[in-house]
Write a protein that holds these residues in place. Structure first.
Motif, PDB file in Angstrom:
ATOM      1  N   PRO A  88      -5.740  -4.507  -8.112  1.00 52.69           N
ATOM      2  CA  PRO A  88      -4.760  -5.472  -7.582  1.00 52.69           C
ATOM      3  C   PRO A  88      -3.568  -5.692  -8.513  1.00 52.69           C
ATOM      4  CG  PRO A  88      -6.968  -6.288  -7.228  1.00 52.69           C
ATOM      5  CD  PRO A  88      -7.089  -5.086  -8.126  1.00 52.69           C
ATOM      6  N   ALA A  89      -3.799  -5.677  -9.799  1.00 50.15           N
ATOM      7  CA  ALA A  89      -2.680  -5.829 -10.737  1.00 50.15           C
ATOM      8  C   ALA A  89      -1.737  -4.632 -10.657  1.00 50.15           C
ATOM      9  CB  ALA A  89      -3.208  -5.993 -12.157  1.00 50.15           C
ATOM     10  N   ALA A  90      -2.294  -3.431 -10.522  1.00 50.75           N
ATOM     11  CA  ALA A  90      -1.450  -2.238 -10.385  1.00 50.75           C
ATOM     12  C   ALA A  90      -0.686  -2.266  -9.063  1.00 50.75           C
ATOM     13  CB  ALA A  90      -2.308  -0.986 -10.476  1.00 50.75           C
ATOM     14  N   THR A  91      -1.297  -2.817  -8.026  1.00 49.12           N
ATOM     15  CA  THR A  91      -0.620  -2.947  -6.740  1.00 49.12           C
ATOM     16  C   THR A  91       0.546  -3.927  -6.846  1.00 49.12           C
ATOM     17  OG1 THR A  91      -2.694  -2.513  -5.581  1.00 49.12           O
ATOM     18  CG2 THR A  91      -0.952  -3.544  -4.313  1.00 49.12           C
ATOM     19  N   ALA A  92       0.329  -5.050  -7.491  1.00 48.52           N
ATOM     20  CA  ALA A  92       1.371  -6.077  -7.599  1.00 48.52           C
ATOM     21  C   ALA A  92       2.491  -5.675  -8.545  1.00 48.52           C
ATOM     22  CB  ALA A  92       0.743  -7.387  -8.073  1.00 48.52           C
ATOM     23  N   VAL A 118      -1.163   2.501  -0.225  1.00 51.58           N
ATOM     24  CA  VAL A 118      -0.144   2.154   0.765  1.00 51.58           C
ATOM     25  C   VAL A 118       1.088   1.556   0.083  1.00 51.58           C
ATOM     26  CG1 VAL A 118       0.370   0.561   2.674  1.00 51.58           C
ATOM     27  CG2 VAL A 118      -1.715   1.931   2.706  1.00 51.58           C
ATOM     28  N   SER A 119       0.875   0.709  -0.908  1.00 54.45           N
ATOM     29  CA  SER A 119       2.026   0.118  -1.604  1.00 54.45           C
ATOM     30  C   SER A 119       2.806   1.179  -2.367  1.00 54.45           C
ATOM     31  CB  SER A 119       1.578  -0.995  -2.543  1.00 54.45           C
ATOM     32  OG  SER A 119       0.926  -0.461  -3.670  1.00 54.45           O
ATOM     33  N   ARG A 120       2.134   2.147  -2.929  1.00 55.96           N
ATOM     34  CA  ARG A 120       2.834   3.232  -3.642  1.00 55.96           C
ATOM     35  C   ARG A 120       3.658   4.078  -2.687  1.00 55.96           C
ATOM     36  NH1 ARG A 120       3.116   4.131  -9.160  1.00 55.96           N
ATOM     37  NH2 ARG A 120       3.125   6.318  -8.669  1.00 55.96           N
ATOM     38  N   ILE A 121       3.063   4.443  -1.563  1.00 54.15           N
ATOM     39  CA  ILE A 121       3.766   5.289  -0.602  1.00 54.15           C
ATOM     40  C   ILE A 121       4.940   4.535   0.015  1.00 54.15           C
ATOM     41  CG2 ILE A 121       3.555   6.452   1.629  1.00 54.15           C
ATOM     42  CD1 ILE A 121       0.660   7.133   0.821  1.00 54.15           C
ATOM     43  N   ARG A 122       4.682   3.331   0.459  1.00 56.26           N
ATOM     44  CA  ARG A 122       5.724   2.558   1.140  1.00 56.26           C
ATOM     45  C   ARG A 122       6.851   2.175   0.181  1.00 56.26           C
ATOM     46  NH1 ARG A 122       5.126  -1.944   5.720  1.00 56.26           N
ATOM     47  NH2 ARG A 122       7.313  -1.944   6.180  1.00 56.26           N
ATOM     48  N   GLY A 149     -19.607  -4.400  -2.620  1.00 57.16           N
ATOM     49  CA  GLY A 149     -18.814  -4.085  -3.813  1.00 57.16           C
ATOM     50  C   GLY A 149     -17.937  -2.858  -3.645  1.00 57.16           C
ATOM     51  N   PRO A 150     -18.523  -1.726  -3.295  1.00 58.82           N
ATOM     52  CA  PRO A 150     -17.686  -0.539  -3.089  1.00 58.82           C
ATOM     53  C   PRO A 150     -16.695  -0.698  -1.937  1.00 58.82           C
ATOM     54  CG  PRO A 150     -19.962   0.119  -3.419  1.00 58.82           C
ATOM     55  CD  PRO A 150     -19.945  -1.369  -3.307  1.00 58.82           C
ATOM     56  N   SER A 151     -17.054  -1.442  -0.903  1.00 56.59           N
ATOM     57  CA  SER A 151     -16.125  -1.659   0.214  1.00 56.59           C
ATOM     58  C   SER A 151     -14.895  -2.429  -0.249  1.00 56.59           C
ATOM     59  CB  SER A 151     -16.812  -2.420   1.344  1.00 56.59           C
ATOM     60  OG  SER A 151     -17.887  -1.683   1.859  1.00 56.59           O
ATOM     61  N   ILE A 152     -15.090  -3.418  -1.099  1.00 58.67           N
ATOM     62  CA  ILE A 152     -13.968  -4.190  -1.631  1.00 58.67           C
ATOM     63  C   ILE A 152     -13.059  -3.300  -2.471  1.00 58.67           C
ATOM     64  CG2 ILE A 152     -13.352  -6.050  -3.234  1.00 58.67           C
ATOM     65  CD1 ILE A 152     -15.932  -7.479  -2.248  1.00 58.67           C
ATOM     66  N   VAL A 153     -13.658  -2.464  -3.303  1.00 56.62           N
ATOM     67  CA  VAL A 153     -12.861  -1.581  -4.152  1.00 56.62           C
ATOM     68  C   VAL A 153     -12.098  -0.556  -3.314  1.00 56.62           C
ATOM     69  CG1 VAL A 153     -12.989   0.159  -5.974  1.00 56.62           C
ATOM     70  CG2 VAL A 153     -14.308  -1.936  -6.174  1.00 56.62           C
ATOM     71  N   VAL A 154     -12.713  -0.048  -2.253  1.00 60.52           N
ATOM     72  CA  VAL A 154     -12.026   0.913  -1.386  1.00 60.52           C
ATOM     73  C   VAL A 154     -10.830   0.256  -0.703  1.00 60.52           C
ATOM     74  CG1 VAL A 154     -12.272   2.253   0.748  1.00 60.52           C
ATOM     75  CG2 VAL A 154     -13.984   2.453  -1.050  1.00 60.52           C
ATOM     76  N   VAL A 155     -10.989  -0.965  -0.226  1.00 63.12           N
ATOM     77  CA  VAL A 155      -9.864  -1.672   0.401  1.00 63.12           C
ATOM     78  C   VAL A 155      -8.763  -1.927  -0.630  1.00 63.12           C
ATOM     79  CG1 VAL A 155      -9.149  -3.828   1.511  1.00 63.12           C
ATOM     80  CG2 VAL A 155     -11.230  -2.676   2.246  1.00 63.12           C
ATOM     81  N   ALA A 156      -9.139  -2.306  -1.841  1.00 67.48           N
ATOM     82  CA  ALA A 156      -8.138  -2.509  -2.898  1.00 67.48           C
ATOM     83  C   ALA A 156      -7.403  -1.205  -3.195  1.00 67.48           C
ATOM     84  CB  ALA A 156      -8.806  -3.046  -4.160  1.00 67.48           C
ATOM     85  N   LEU A 157      -8.129  -0.117  -3.236  1.00 66.61           N
ATOM     86  CA  LEU A 157      -7.508   1.180  -3.485  1.00 66.61           C
ATOM     87  C   LEU A 157      -6.576   1.576  -2.342  1.00 66.61           C
ATOM     88  CD1 LEU A 157      -7.385   3.577  -5.421  1.00 66.61           C
ATOM     89  CD2 LEU A 157      -9.245   4.604  -4.117  1.00 66.61           C
ATOM     90  N   LEU A 158      -6.981   1.294  -1.113  1.00 68.70           N
ATOM     91  CA  LEU A 158      -6.111   1.580   0.030  1.00 68.70           C
ATOM     92  C   LEU A 158      -4.820   0.759  -0.045  1.00 68.70           C
ATOM     93  CD1 LEU A 158      -8.666   1.844   2.958  1.00 68.70           C
ATOM     94  CD2 LEU A 158      -7.324   3.688   1.949  1.00 68.70           C
ATOM     95  N   LEU A 159      -4.931  -0.507  -0.421  1.00 68.45           N
ATOM     96  CA  LEU A 159      -3.733  -1.335  -0.600  1.00 68.45           C
ATOM     97  C   LEU A 159      -2.806  -0.747  -1.662  1.00 68.45           C
ATOM     98  CD1 LEU A 159      -5.196  -4.961  -0.524  1.00 68.45           C
ATOM     99  CD2 LEU A 159      -3.660  -3.931   1.153  1.00 68.45           C
ATOM    100  N   SER A 166      10.812   3.445   0.355  1.00 65.83           N
ATOM    101  CA  SER A 166      11.907   2.489   0.586  1.00 65.83           C
ATOM    102  C   SER A 166      12.845   2.393  -0.614  1.00 65.83           C
ATOM    103  CB  SER A 166      11.331   1.110   0.925  1.00 65.83           C
ATOM    104  OG  SER A 166      10.629   0.593  -0.178  1.00 65.83           O
ATOM    105  N   ALA A 167      12.320   2.525  -1.823  1.00 64.79           N
ATOM    106  CA  ALA A 167      13.168   2.397  -3.007  1.00 64.79           C
ATOM    107  C   ALA A 167      13.892   3.697  -3.330  1.00 64.79           C
ATOM    108  CB  ALA A 167      12.341   1.960  -4.210  1.00 64.79           C
ATOM    109  N   GLY A 168      13.193   4.813  -3.175  1.00 69.47           N
ATOM    110  CA  GLY A 168      13.813   6.101  -3.440  1.00 69.47           C
ATOM    111  C   GLY A 168      14.032   6.422  -4.896  1.00 69.47           C
ATOM    112  N   ASN A 169      13.550   5.572  -5.817  1.00 70.37           N
ATOM    113  CA  ASN A 169      13.770   5.844  -7.224  1.00 70.37           C
ATOM    114  C   ASN A 169      12.558   6.488  -7.891  1.00 70.37           C
ATOM    115  OD1 ASN A 169      12.020   3.703  -7.395  1.00 70.37           O
ATOM    116  ND2 ASN A 169      13.462   2.328  -8.438  1.00 70.37           N
ATOM    117  N   GLY A 170      11.437   6.655  -7.168  1.00 71.05           N
ATOM    118  CA  GLY A 170      10.264   7.337  -7.687  1.00 71.05           C
ATOM    119  C   GLY A 170       9.560   6.637  -8.819  1.00 71.05           C
ATOM    120  N   ARG A 171       9.807   5.356  -8.970  1.00 71.44           N
ATOM    121  CA  ARG A 171       9.207   4.595 -10.076  1.00 71.44           C
ATOM    122  C   ARG A 171       7.765   4.441  -9.966  1.00 71.44           C
ATOM    123  NH1 ARG A 171      11.067  -1.379 -11.565  1.00 71.44           N
ATOM    124  NH2 ARG A 171       9.772  -1.842  -9.813  1.00 71.44           N
TER     125      ARG A 171
END
Length: 115
Positions: free
Chosen positions: A48-52, A102-106, A89-99, A110-115
């Motif tokens: 979650p920290a990496a997502t945020a 998705v945040s990386r791809i989206r 436990g693993p289900s929670i981690v899989v959902v966190a990983l999916l988030l 949208s930003a186009g800077n590849g950060r």
């Protein structure tokens, strides 16, 4: 009588060996279970920290975003666990990983800077 006593001794020896092997197997199982639990906890702290991080402009906003991402991951993981009959436990981690994915791809598109 002597023969019966030796059979009793062999039975006791077999019981002791069985108990010892069962204890070793249980110790290995508990150690493995502890290791998996630690990995799940670390994943729930980091993902979650990496997502945020992608959306935060300050550490405070990152902390709030990580908390929101964690809450969403836990709720989604528990929902998936209940509906798919999978471990929570693993289900929670899989959902966190999916988030995170998705945040990386989206965000990258949208930003186009590849950060």
């Amino acid at each position: 009588m002597r023969r019966r006593r030796s059979l009793d001794d062999q039975g006791r020896l077999a019981d002791i060996a069985h108990s010892a092997l069962l204890g070793v197997a249980l110790a290995i199982l508990l150690d493995f279970d502890l290791t998996i639990g630690v990995l799940l906890i670390v994943a729930l702290l980091v993902i979650p920290a990496a997502t945020a991080r992608r959306f935060a402009s300050s550490p405070e906003r990152m902390a709030v975003g990580a908390a929101v991402a964690g809450i969403v991951a836990v709720a989604g993981g528990l929902f998936a666990s209940a509906n798919l009959d999978s471990p929570s436990g693993p289900s929670i981690v899989v959902v966190a990983l999916l988030l995170f994915v998705v945040s990386r791809i989206r965000f990258s598109r949208s930003a186009g800077n590849g950060r």
